[in-house]
Write an enzyme that holds these catalytic residues in place. Structure first.
Site, PDB file in Angstrom:
ATOM      1  N   LYS A 178     -89.170  73.760   5.731  1.00 61.92           N
ATOM      2  CA  LYS A 178     -89.135  72.598   4.820  1.00 61.92           C
ATOM      3  C   LYS A 178     -87.703  72.220   4.446  1.00 61.92           C
ATOM      4  O   LYS A 178     -87.356  71.051   4.390  1.00 61.92           O
ATOM      5  CB  LYS A 178     -89.865  73.008   3.535  1.00 61.92           C
ATOM      6  CG  LYS A 178     -90.690  71.961   2.909  1.00 61.92           C
ATOM      7  CD  LYS A 178     -91.737  72.529   1.974  1.00 61.92           C
ATOM      8  CE  LYS A 178     -91.431  73.878   1.410  1.00 61.92           C
ATOM      9  NZ  LYS A 178     -91.268  73.961  -0.036  1.00 61.92           N
TER      10      LYS A 178
ATOM     11  N   ARG B 244     -85.613  88.287   8.329  1.00 63.36           N
ATOM     12  CA  ARG B 244     -84.427  87.975   7.524  1.00 63.36           C
ATOM     13  C   ARG B 244     -83.660  89.238   7.159  1.00 63.36           C
ATOM     14  O   ARG B 244     -84.250  90.252   6.793  1.00 63.36           O
ATOM     15  CB  ARG B 244     -84.866  87.276   6.237  1.00 63.36           C
ATOM     16  CG  ARG B 244     -84.421  85.829   6.164  1.00 63.36           C
ATOM     17  CD  ARG B 244     -85.200  85.094   5.136  1.00 63.36           C
ATOM     18  NE  ARG B 244     -84.964  85.625   3.810  1.00 63.36           N
ATOM     19  CZ  ARG B 244     -84.374  84.942   2.824  1.00 63.36           C
ATOM     20  NH1 ARG B 244     -83.946  83.724   3.044  1.00 63.36           N
ATOM     21  NH2 ARG B 244     -84.229  85.466   1.639  1.00 63.36           N
TER      22      ARG B 244
ATOM     23  N   ARG C 294     -84.171  92.601   2.193  1.00 65.01           N
ATOM     24  CA  ARG C 294     -84.441  92.533   0.750  1.00 65.01           C
ATOM     25  C   ARG C 294     -85.910  92.852   0.488  1.00 65.01           C
ATOM     26  O   ARG C 294     -86.768  92.589   1.329  1.00 65.01           O
ATOM     27  CB  ARG C 294     -84.121  91.130   0.222  1.00 65.01           C
ATOM     28  CG  ARG C 294     -82.635  90.912   0.127  1.00 65.01           C
ATOM     29  CD  ARG C 294     -82.232  89.573  -0.428  1.00 65.01           C
ATOM     30  NE  ARG C 294     -83.309  88.624  -0.693  1.00 65.01           N
ATOM     31  CZ  ARG C 294     -83.099  87.334  -0.857  1.00 65.01           C
ATOM     32  NH1 ARG C 294     -81.877  86.843  -0.768  1.00 65.01           N
ATOM     33  NH2 ARG C 294     -84.089  86.524  -1.112  1.00 65.01           N
TER      34      ARG C 294
END
Ligand code: AMP
Length: 220
Positions: free
Chosen positions: A13, A127, A160
């Site tokens: 997005k 990620r 993370r």
């Protein structure tokens, strides 16, 4: 023209929103970004929102509706804007309908970037972040030059906690639960579902066509 951009976390997005905003010369407004800016500035709103945001909950409708009312009154929204992350509930969608009518905008154009959960989990769990400088990498689309090591300072990259599979699945479920009914609300009303499981350039071709058909763009 007001464009509503919907899609789950990791659907791309941000990338499409930035392109559309640049192409049409309209601001891209993210309620999450506004709230984070309030938090950084330590305003009463930021302080009130901090806990809710950190727990993954939704900030109250009255607060975000007032934020959008103020933001749409800014001069840079005269030609319209792109909304990202709003509306998130049916009450917000109904409020927005009334507000757009009041401000004299036509009904919004709705884009939904649809990506299967399995693909989102693969993208988001890939990620990695540098614990020293904060640089973000993606093992699938934007890997570091050397495996597991930051390009800038050589630190060992970490995953993370909020990029772990369990957390990601919880975020996707929360998204489906809260935003699913909002997407249903717009179905059949200038609503366009796009296959988001493609390269950004391919998605952009579809977006260009839709904007052109709506009479608001079409720069290739
Ligand atoms: P985002 O950056 O869009 O993922 O938003 C980050 C957080 O801000 C969300 O998890 C919510 O706590 C809050 N937030 C953003 N937009 C809204 C909204 N339209 N309604 C309620 N809470 C929101």
């Amino acid at each position: 023209m007001v464009i509503l951009l919907f899609g789950p976390p990791g659907c791309g997005k941000g990338t499409q929103g930035a392109i559309i905003s640049r192409q049409l010369g309209i601001p891209s407004i993210s309620t999450g970004e506004i709230l984070r800016a309030e938090m950084r500035a330590g305003t009463p709103l930021g302080i009130a929102a901090k806990q809710i945001m950190e727990s993954g909950g939704l900030v109250g409708d009255d607060i975000v509706n007032a934020m959008i009312r103020n933001r749409l009154a800014e001069p840079d929204c005269r030609k319209g804007c792109l909304l990202d992350g709003y509306p998130r509930t049916l009450a917000q969608a109904e409020f927005l309908d009334g507000l757009l009518q009041e401000l004299g905008y036509p009904p919004p154009l709705v884009l939904f970037l649809d990506v299967p959960d399995s693909v989102l989990v693969a993208r988001l769990t890939a990620r990695r972040q540098c614990p020293v400088c904060g640089a973000i990498y993606n093992l699938l689309s934007q890997p570091p030059r050397r495996d597991g090591v930051c390009d800038h300072d050589g630190a060992t990259l970490i995953q993370r906690d909020d990029d772990k599979e369990e957390t990601i699945r919880a975020r996707l479920e929360a998204y489906a639960r809260s935003t699913g009914p909002v997407i249903d609300y717009y179905a059949g009303r200038n609503f366009h579902r796009l296959d988001g499981n493609r390269r950004p350039e391919e998605i952009q071709v579809d977006v260009d066509r839709i904007l052109k058909e709506a009479g608001v763009g079409g720069a290739a």
